[in-house]
Design a protein around this motif. Structure first.
Motif, PDB file in Angstrom:
ATOM      1  N   THR A   1      61.966  -8.956  -3.349  1.00 14.20           N
ATOM      2  CA  THR A   1      62.206 -10.356  -2.999  1.00 14.20           C
ATOM      3  C   THR A   1      61.578 -10.591  -1.636  1.00 14.20           C
ATOM      4  OG1 THR A   1      64.218 -10.552  -4.313  1.00 14.20           O
ATOM      5  CG2 THR A   1      64.020 -12.025  -2.417  1.00 14.20           C
ATOM      6  N   THR A   2      60.972 -11.761  -1.440  1.00 12.59           N
ATOM      7  CA  THR A   2      60.299 -12.048  -0.172  1.00 12.59           C
ATOM      8  C   THR A   2      60.828 -13.349   0.426  1.00 12.59           C
ATOM      9  OG1 THR A   2      58.508 -13.125  -1.397  1.00 12.59           O
ATOM     10  CG2 THR A   2      58.158 -10.825  -0.750  1.00 12.59           C
TER      11      THR A   2
ATOM     12  N   VAL B   1      61.553 -16.091  -2.412  1.00  6.37           N
ATOM     13  CA  VAL B   1      60.974 -15.869  -3.738  1.00  6.37           C
ATOM     14  C   VAL B   1      61.541 -14.561  -4.270  1.00  6.37           C
ATOM     15  CG1 VAL B   1      58.857 -15.565  -5.078  1.00  6.37           C
ATOM     16  CG2 VAL B   1      58.870 -17.114  -3.105  1.00  6.37           C
TER      17      VAL B   1
ATOM     18  N   SER C   1      62.207 -11.320  -6.787  1.00  6.93           N
ATOM     19  CA  SER C   1      61.249 -10.259  -7.115  1.00  6.93           C
ATOM     20  C   SER C   1      60.429 -10.520  -8.372  1.00  6.93           C
ATOM     21  CB  SER C   1      61.972  -8.928  -7.246  1.00  6.93           C
ATOM     22  OG  SER C   1      62.962  -9.011  -8.246  1.00  6.93           O
ATOM     23  N   ASP C   2      60.830 -11.499  -9.202  1.00  6.79           N
ATOM     24  CA  ASP C   2      60.004 -11.821 -10.370  1.00  6.79           C
ATOM     25  C   ASP C   2      58.755 -12.603  -9.957  1.00  6.79           C
ATOM     26  OD1 ASP C   2      61.017 -14.337  -9.815  1.00  6.79           O
ATOM     27  OD2 ASP C   2      61.919 -14.636 -11.791  1.00  6.79           O
ATOM     28  N   GLY C   3      58.698 -13.016  -8.670  1.00 10.66           N
ATOM     29  CA  GLY C   3      57.527 -13.703  -8.141  1.00 10.66           C
ATOM     30  C   GLY C   3      57.448 -15.179  -8.492  1.00 10.66           C
TER      31      GLY C   3
END
Length: 140
Positions: free
Chosen positions: A8-9, A93, A95-97
């Motif tokens: 996750t970002t 965002v 981790s699935d992007g």
């Protein structure tokens, strides 16, 4: 299906929604915004019990911990935003992007965490959300 949270970002944008976003380095954890609606008491003399309507939603704050990297452009800019009181766009965002949350916020606190033997140098940041939170991806 469950989404694993690794990768996750958290991204810091500009003061306009069309400004570019840059990833904040080495975020260890993030607590996304959680809205809470105000209660408006509409009880009257004919009420059998208290009556309420929901008022404006307060989207609260976002807390994140990161490994402190002296000289990191994004981390130092976050600290500068606290001094200037700048409200800007952020997004988380997952981790699935694709999925996540987008919002505007100001930096309420940026602090270097406790320094201890055998510990990593970390910082905690609290962002105060201003306005609505949008689910990503935003539906048309």
């Amino acid at each position: 299906m469950a989404i694993i949270t690794n990768a996750t970002t958290v991204w810091r944008g500009g003061i306009a929604s069309t400004d570019a976003f840059s990833a904040i380095a080495e975020v260890v954890d993030v607590d996304p915004p959680a809205g809470l609606s105000a209660e408006v008491d509409v009880t009257h003399l004919g009420s059998a019990a208290r009556e309420f309507k929901l008022g404006l939603r307060d989207n609260g704050q976002v807390s994140m911990t990161m490994n402190l990297i002296p000289g990191s452009v994004q981390q130092e800019a976050i600290e500068d935003d606290q001094d200037s009181g700048t409200i800007r766009y952020y997004k988380i965002v997952f981790s699935d992007g694709v999925n996540g949350r987008a919002f505007k916020a100001g930096v309420k606190q940026f602090k270097v965490d406790r320094v201890a033997i055998d510990g990593a140098l970390k910082a905690t940041c609290i962002l105060r959300v201003s306005g609505a939170v949008t689910r990503l991806p935003a539906l048309p």
